[in-house]
Design an enzyme around this catalytic site. Structure first.
Site, PDB file in Angstrom:
ATOM      1  N   LYS A   1       0.879  -1.183   0.000  1.00  0.00           N
ATOM      2  CA  LYS A   1       0.000   0.000   0.000  1.00  0.00           C
ATOM      3  C   LYS A   1       0.906   1.220   0.000  1.00  0.00           C
ATOM      4  O   LYS A   1       1.988   1.205   0.599  1.00  0.00           O
ATOM      5  CB  LYS A   1      -0.881   0.002   1.257  1.00  0.00           C
ATOM      6  CG  LYS A   1      -1.651   1.305   1.486  1.00  0.00           C
ATOM      7  CD  LYS A   1      -2.739   1.537   0.431  1.00  0.00           C
ATOM      8  CE  LYS A   1      -3.437   2.885   0.628  1.00  0.00           C
ATOM      9  NZ  LYS A   1      -4.428   3.145  -0.460  1.00  0.00           N
TER      10      LYS A   1
ATOM     11  N   ASN B   1     -13.971   3.527  -4.795  1.00  0.00           N
ATOM     12  CA  ASN B   1     -13.306   3.686  -3.502  1.00  0.00           C
ATOM     13  C   ASN B   1     -12.889   5.116  -3.265  1.00  0.00           C
ATOM     14  O   ASN B   1     -12.514   5.846  -4.189  1.00  0.00           O
ATOM     15  CB  ASN B   1     -12.084   2.762  -3.400  1.00  0.00           C
ATOM     16  CG  ASN B   1     -10.814   3.434  -3.885  1.00  0.00           C
ATOM     17  OD1 ASN B   1     -10.167   4.167  -3.151  1.00  0.00           O
ATOM     18  ND2 ASN B   1     -10.466   3.215  -5.136  1.00  0.00           N
TER      19      ASN B   1
ATOM     20  N   GLY C   1      -8.784   7.253   1.024  1.00  0.00           N
ATOM     21  CA  GLY C   1      -8.115   8.368   1.705  1.00  0.00           C
ATOM     22  C   GLY C   1      -6.723   8.025   2.185  1.00  0.00           C
ATOM     23  O   GLY C   1      -6.243   8.555   3.187  1.00  0.00           O
TER      24      GLY C   1
ATOM     25  N   CYS D   1      -3.066  10.037  -6.415  1.00  0.00           N
ATOM     26  CA  CYS D   1      -3.982   9.589  -5.381  1.00  0.00           C
ATOM     27  C   CYS D   1      -5.240  10.429  -5.488  1.00  0.00           C
ATOM     28  O   CYS D   1      -5.247  11.589  -5.127  1.00  0.00           O
ATOM     29  CB  CYS D   1      -3.354   9.767  -4.004  1.00  0.00           C
ATOM     30  SG  CYS D   1      -4.474   9.091  -2.779  1.00  0.00           S
TER      31      CYS D   1
ATOM     32  N   LYS E   1       3.252   5.597 -10.663  1.00  0.00           N
ATOM     33  CA  LYS E   1       1.864   5.176 -10.882  1.00  0.00           C
ATOM     34  C   LYS E   1       1.111   6.390 -11.376  1.00  0.00           C
ATOM     35  O   LYS E   1       1.088   7.443 -10.693  1.00  0.00           O
ATOM     36  CB  LYS E   1       1.275   4.649  -9.585  1.00  0.00           C
ATOM     37  CG  LYS E   1      -0.180   4.174  -9.650  1.00  0.00           C
ATOM     38  CD  LYS E   1      -0.327   2.886 -10.398  1.00  0.00           C
ATOM     39  CE  LYS E   1      -1.734   2.295 -10.299  1.00  0.00           C
ATOM     40  NZ  LYS E   1      -2.038   1.674  -9.003  1.00  0.00           N
TER      41      LYS E   1
ATOM     42  N   ASN F   1      -4.079   4.154 -12.673  1.00  0.00           N
ATOM     43  CA  ASN F   1      -4.749   4.183 -11.385  1.00  0.00           C
ATOM     44  C   ASN F   1      -6.248   4.257 -11.662  1.00  0.00           C
ATOM     45  O   ASN F   1      -6.680   4.339 -12.825  1.00  0.00           O
ATOM     46  CB  ASN F   1      -4.282   5.426 -10.586  1.00  0.00           C
ATOM     47  CG  ASN F   1      -4.390   5.225  -9.092  1.00  0.00           C
ATOM     48  OD1 ASN F   1      -5.401   4.744  -8.605  1.00  0.00           O
ATOM     49  ND2 ASN F   1      -3.341   5.565  -8.376  1.00  0.00           N
TER      50      ASN F   1
ATOM     51  N   GLY G   1     -12.082  -1.932 -12.080  1.00  0.00           N
ATOM     52  CA  GLY G   1     -12.798  -3.103 -12.580  1.00  0.00           C
ATOM     53  C   GLY G   1     -13.081  -3.046 -14.075  1.00  0.00           C
ATOM     54  O   GLY G   1     -12.440  -2.301 -14.820  1.00  0.00           O
TER      55      GLY G   1
ATOM     56  N   GLY H   1      -8.836  -3.288 -15.014  1.00  0.00           N
ATOM     57  CA  GLY H   1      -9.823  -4.073 -15.742  1.00  0.00           C
ATOM     58  C   GLY H   1      -9.475  -5.527 -15.966  1.00  0.00           C
ATOM     59  O   GLY H   1     -10.086  -6.179 -16.811  1.00  0.00           O
TER      60      GLY H   1
ATOM     61  N   GLY I   1      -6.270  -5.370  -9.253  1.00  0.00           N
ATOM     62  CA  GLY I   1      -6.819  -4.682  -8.082  1.00  0.00           C
ATOM     63  C   GLY I   1      -8.202  -5.213  -7.717  1.00  0.00           C
ATOM     64  O   GLY I   1      -8.356  -6.145  -6.931  1.00  0.00           O
TER      65      GLY I   1
HETATM   66  C1  LIG Z   1      -3.063   6.471  -2.816  1.00  0.00           C
HETATM   67  C2  LIG Z   1      -4.347   6.698  -2.831  1.00  0.00           C
HETATM   68  C3  LIG Z   1      -5.278   5.992  -3.690  1.00  0.00           C
HETATM   69  C4  LIG Z   1      -6.509   5.600  -3.207  1.00  0.00           C
HETATM   70  C5  LIG Z   1      -6.939   5.864  -1.815  1.00  0.00           C
HETATM   71  O1  LIG Z   1      -6.206   5.506  -0.863  1.00  0.00           O
HETATM   72  O2  LIG Z   1      -8.036   6.476  -1.686  1.00  0.00           O
HETATM   73  N1  LIG Z   1      -7.423   4.994  -4.007  1.00  0.00           N
HETATM   74  C6  LIG Z   1      -7.147   4.741  -5.336  1.00  0.00           C
HETATM   75  O3  LIG Z   1      -7.986   4.193  -6.085  1.00  0.00           O
HETATM   76  N2  LIG Z   1      -5.931   5.083  -5.830  1.00  0.00           N
HETATM   77  C7  LIG Z   1      -4.967   5.696  -5.072  1.00  0.00           C
HETATM   78  O4  LIG Z   1      -3.870   5.990  -5.599  1.00  0.00           O
END
Ligand SMILES: C=Cc1c(C(=O)O)[nH]c(=O)[nH]c1=O
Length: 312
Positions: free
Chosen positions: A44, A68, A71, A130, A164, A193, A221, A250, A271
């Site tokens: 992470k 999602n 945060g 992010c 990323k 991402n 997805g 995907g 993911g």
């Molecule tokens: C690092 C935060 C990220 C987060 C997150 O921690 O909200 N969610 C994502 O789909 N991609 C991210 O890069």
């Protein structure tokens, strides 16, 4: 038939791994990926200090994918440096990925200084995208800032490092980003991402399904595969050959893995499907990819990597 691959002059027994943020929050989750058919894992994204992340519910699974707004919950970079150091001792010779992200150029430099001074000998993934930290802009869409961050990062760090990236949707953006990325000794770029700030609705309740940001969150997805493949292929066409590509987005089947590699990916990350199915997903995806390779007469990924045919 081999699904092995190389990235940053490191060898991996399998081209598949988790995507940062999924099944990689702590030592137990990382152990499950390490023991699975995945070729390696990424942690992470670690920040300078640990973070609780956003209020829950912050992740929701849908029929076609996920939304999602986590945060950036994480145990802090020091925790991941310690945990990965233990895996390096347990499996010497295996290359692991450490994801990190700072909230300023100074923080990015501090993170990389910490990593440089540690026992970490794997590959760094700097998360430039992010999307779910309210009040913070999406770095990957601020090209000037990306350029400044990369200049600062490579003044600091000389080990293998990739970034990323968020998805781009305009060909001129691919051109502009490629000009910046080609200036730096990047080992790879990782596209994509999640697609930022989507919205999923529960019709029964007439309500959003996640609490943070009025229900807005990153989409993953099946929804994102066409965008993911386009980003992998667009950068494959534009980046200098020394910068490899990790394809994310995907992947639910061996066919999707095949398509990412056909577009130019050297590795792939999973993911949403991993979140749904658990680490045994890597065994299924590997078998499905091997069956596709066998049917087409391929024995290695190099036989078809980047060989997507354009219609002349
Ligand atoms: C690092 C935060 C990220 C987060 C997150 O921690 O909200 N969610 C994502 O789909 N991609 C991210 O890069």
């Amino acid at each position: 038939i081999s699904t092995a691959t190389k990235l940053a002059n490191r060898s991996f027994s399998n081209c598949m791994m988790n995507a940062a943020g999924v099944w990689c929050m702590d030592e137990a989750e990382l152990t499950a990926i390490d023991d699975s058919a995945a070729g390696t894992f990424v942690t992470k994204s670690g920040t300078l200090v640990s973070r609780p992340g956003n209020p829950e519910p912050r992740y929701y699974e849908t029929a076609l994918g996920s939304i999602n707004s986590m945060g950036l919950p994480n145990h802090g970079i020091d925790y991941y440096l310690d945990v990965v150091a233990a895996f390096q001792k347990k499996n010497p010779g295996k290359t692991y990925f450490l994801s990190c992200t700072g909230f300023s150029i100074e923080q990015d430099q501090t993170l990389l200084r910490k990593i440089k001074d540690s026992e970490f000998n794997g590959i760094v993934e700097l998360n430039l995208s992010c999307p779910n930290v309210p009040g913070k802009p999406q770095i990957g869409y601020d090209f000037e800032t990306v350029d400044q961050i990369l200049a600062a990062v490579f003044a600091e760090y000389d080990g293998p490092l990739g970034v990323k990236l968020p998805p781009y949707f305009d060909l001129v953006h691919f051109d502009q980003m490629a000009v910046i990325l080609n200036k730096y000794p990047l080992a790879y770029i990782n596209s994509i991402n999640s697609i930022g700030n989507g919205l999923y609705i529960d019709d029964e309740k007439e309500e959003v399904v996640i609490k943070p940001k009025n229900g807005f969150g990153g989409i993953g997805g099946e929804y994102v595969k066409p965008t993911a493949l386009a980003n992998v292929h667009a950068f494959y066409q534009r980046l200098k050959p020394e910068i490899q590509i990790i394809g994310t987005g995907g992947i639910t089947s061996g066919r999707d893995v095949f398509e990412h590699i056909l577009c130019g990916a050297s590795m792939v990350q999973v993911g949403t499907e991993l979140a749904k199915e658990g680490p045994q997903v890597f065994e299924r995806l590997t078998k499905e990819l091997q069956d596709i390779m066998a049917a087409k007469g391929y024995t290695t990924l190099a036989d078809f990597r980047g060989k997507l045919r354009h219609q002349d």
